[in-house]
Design a protein around this motif. Structure first.
Motif: not given
Length: 770
Positions: A687, A700, A717-718, A722, A736, A740, A746, A748
């Motif tokens: 991460s 991303i 993501l958080n 995704l 994203i 968010e 952020l 990942l």
């Protein structure tokens, strides 16, 4: 007949002779050499102010926190409170000790003694010999002791280079003892060494080698030092045990496996190999150190002595990434290369090590500190028209600040050397030597490199026979030496000593003339990029003073990086001549200031160039090549700049600083370098924390080096899944969620599913457009 024979011998002695080797070399204590004036004396004075501007209680805070003792001041921020807590404190001990030895400044000794007493208090509170500032150190070390080890290049059990960190304390305690004879420092040093011996006692050799995958500084060297001081063989055995075989064995076999490795991780290991070899007589280990030194200095170093791009060894046949990058050679690398060069010189009596030492000292180390207000440089880009960033005492706690406060304390360490009877002059720096054991003093007066001359005056209470060796540098071919106005004959060649053997008397004067020529030094990859040298001095040109963003660093995690605008490479000035008479383009302006010119540029010594963008490397070509190259760079850079304009944040996976900067975490993860790309994969998860500056990031992009099945990976993501927009040409594009987009930080998380490794991930970009 007898008198004629005596007279012939006397004449032979008076003539200077060649001295390529010597009986075992030794250095003089720093206390014996005093700098008198010039750039090095100024650098020492400026460093002293910086050292005194630092707060000892703030540096001690991480150790007190770990020991559970009340703080006297809050710890520093920056790297000192984000994982490398305490590392500057170790460097600071070394800097205090060496600067005190060099200057006799009483405040330095007072601070050193105070810090040692506080560290001893922490050690006593811990009760087991341990003292350190590593966050949650007791929990971390207990896991290691039990054999719970997950090591990667910079993360050991998700802790940022803890062995590297504690090595700085080991080295600081050693230096406090060796340079100031602080007995309490020795006691703490031994206690810490015994704690480490107990820590690794249950570990197998295989577990130790896994642990050594993570950057660990010169841990093997400091245990060799402990053996040298105490004569207890257990410390030498530990030094051998904690020597990283994955690096050592290829070097023994003379195999170059260095490309892609984190540069400054490796150099201290090799210093340790050489130190251990001196103590146990293992020729293979010493030969490995020589092979490494030859490889770095001949194939991987640029004109000012530095090496690495983005902290890693670049391919020997391609320096293009270094020319493009704003993260050129790291000062810590040269700090350690000087230490290795010094060790090999003393071991081998070979002056090639001094040639490299001198070049790196003038052009990298001296240039890495601001000459007026102080501050240390981390990266020195060779990219044309870029610049350097300087640290500040209250905001900057980088590794190159730690080595930086040491660099300018010890300029006297190798100006002179000696064997049992004779004296050798290695560097042409204004200074005074007091060889108390032989009752010999020598004063060197020089304005080198702004003058070709150095005068040395011998001071004796009574006349005596001995030899004075004068180094014949590699960069000159017409050296002249006179004694009391009489020219000396000699047969010495470059990288040898000119040996003056006579009965010296008080007031004898030696005059050395060192003619310097201007020449080009090309990059080792055989490209057409060259630096302009005058003797051993790199010349460079100030090109601009605009967009010097972050010139004096703030407290941000990557404040050491010059993040200002990259000026296009096609705007760089080139040496263009259809007849390849490039040196004819360079004209002398002021020889006493080493000022030269060509095109519209003024060239000066790089160590005098500050607070500006600069150009150090120049392409050499004919006019047709110049036209083609300009167009090539223009097209290439337009693509790069467009990509960067669409990028809000990016992570180069597998590289230390970008990963630490983005709060890397992971399990069952490997990293490496292949086909010009760094990478990281995982069989569990990795991460990172991306920074969504101005909330512009909407997508991303993940670049991978292998094909893979999407069902074998998951992206969060958080902690929210995704959506995969596409997976083509080894680029995964993710959208994203709108929910968010309002978040600056952020996280990942990339997971590997179904028990298979993820593909090797090269780069992650947070972008504005897909």
């Amino acid at each position: 007949m007898k008198n004629i024979f005596k007279h012939s011998i006397l004449l032979a002695i008076i003539f200077a002779s060649v001295f390529p080797t010597a009986a075992q070399m030794q250095t003089f204590p720093l206390q014996s050499v005093k700098l008198t004036n010039g750039a090095f004396k100024n650098a020492q004075d400026v460093d002293l102010k910086y050292i005194l501007a630092l707060n000892t209680d703030k540096l001690l805070a991480p150790y007190l926190i770990d020991a559970g003792l009340a703080l006297k001041a809050e710890r520093y921020g920056n790297w000192e409170s984000s994982g490398l807590d305490g590392h500057i404190g170790g460097h600071y001990l070394s800097a205090l000790a060496m600067m005190y030895a060099s200057t006799k400044n009483a405040e330095l000794k007072s601070r050193l003694d105070y810090m040692i007493s506080e560290l001893a208090r922490c050690q006593a509170k811990n009760g087991n010999g341990y003292v350190g500032g590593i966050p949650q150190g007791k929990v971390f070390w207990e896991r290691i002791h039990k054999g719970d080890i997950d090591g990667s290049s910079f993360g050991l059990n998700n802790t940022w280079v803890p062995l590297y960190n504690i090595h700085k304390l080991f080295a600081g305690l050693r230096d406090a003892y060796q340079f100031t004879n602080n007995k309490q420092a020795l006691k703490v040093f031994i206690g810490l060494g015994d704690w480490f011996a107990d820590l690794i006692k249950p570990l197998s050799d295989e577990q130790i080698q896994i642990m050594l995958r993570t950057e660990h500084g010169g841990m093997n060297e400091v245990f060799a030092d402990l053996y040298e001081i105490t004569k207890d063989k257990k410390y030498l055995q530990i030094a051998e045990k904690i020597s990283h075989k994955a690096i050592l064995n290829p070097l023994i076999q003379k195999q170059d496996k260095l490309t892609g490795l984190h540069a400054n991780t490796q150099i201290p290991k090799v210093i340790g190999f050489e130190k251990i070899a001196q103590l146990n007589g293992n020729k293979d280990w010493s030969d490995a150190a020589v092979y490494f030194w030859n490889n770095l200095t001949q194939k991987r170093s640029v004109a000012f002595g530095g090496n690495s791009v983005r902290e890693h060894f670049n391919p020997t046949n391609d320096f293009s990434k270094m020319l493009e990058s704003n993260q050129g050679p790291e000062t810590c690398n040269s700090y350690n290369m000087l230490r290795l060069s010094k060790a090999l010189f003393l071991d081998k009596n070979d002056l090639q090590y001094l040639d490299f030492y001198e070049k790196t000292l003038y052009n990298h180390i001296l240039s890495s500190q601001h000459p007026t207000h102080g501050g240390f440089v981390y990266f020195t880009p060779i990219r044309p028209n870029h610049y350097r960033v300087y640290s500040q005492p209250e905001t900057s706690m980088w590794c190159c600040v730690g080595s930086g406060i040491e660099n300018h304390t010890k300029y006297g360490e190798l100006i002179y050397s000696h064997n049992q009877q004779d004296l050798f002059v290695n560097l042409f720096i204004p200074s005074e030597l007091n060889w108390a054991d032989r009752d010999i003093k020598l004063t060197q007066k020089t304005q080198f490199p702004f003058s070709n001359f150095s005068e040395m005056i011998v001071n004796l209470k009574q006349s005596k026979n001995f030899k004075i060796g004068i180094r014949f540098p590699k960069w000159t071919s017409q050296m002249k030496v006179s004694v009391n106005g009489v020219n000396q004959k000699f047969t010495a060649k470059s990288s040898e000593y000119i040996l003056l053997s006579r009965k010296w008397k008080n007031g004898d004067k030696i005059l050395v003339e060192l003619p310097m020529k201007t020449h080009l030094e090309y990059l080792p990859d055989s490209s057409n990029w060259a630096a302009i040298m005058h003797g051993p001095i790199v010349l460079a040109a100030k090109t601009d003073t605009t967009n010097l963003d972050g010139l004096f660093a703030d407290d941000s995690r990557m404040g050491h990086e010059a993040k200002g605008k990259l000026y296009p490479l096609e705007t760089a000035v080139a040496l263009v001549d259809d007849n390849k008479n490039y040196l004819n383009k360079i004209k002398t302006i002021n020889p006493k200031k080493l000022e030269f010119s060509f095109s519209n540029l003024t060239l000066i010594p790089f160590f005098e160039l500050h607070d500006a963008r600069y150009q150090m490397y120049f392409q050499t070509m004919n006019s047709e090549e110049f036209t083609k190259n300009t167009e090539k760079f223009k097209n290439y850079e337009s693509q790069i700049l467009a990509l960067e304009a669409n990028t809000v944040d990016k992570i180069n996976c597998g590289e230390q600083q970008p990963e630490v900067d983005h709060n890397y975490k992971g399990e069952k993860s490997d990293s490496g370098y292949e086909e010009g790309h760094f990478w990281r994969n995982t069989k569990a998860f990795i991460s990172y924390q991306l920074s969504n500056k101005n909330l512009e990031g909407k997508f991303i992009e993940i670049s991978v080096l292998d094909k893979f099945k999407t069902e074998n990976m998951a992206f969060l993501l958080n902690e929210k899944p995704l959506e995969i927009l596409s997976n083509e040409n080894k680029i995964i594009k993710l959208k994203i969620p709108d929910s968010e987009n309002l978040t600056k930080n952020l996280v990942l998380k990339i997971s590997a599913n179904n028990g298979v490794y993820s593909p090797r991930i090269h780069q992650i970009r947070l972008t504005i457009k897909p």
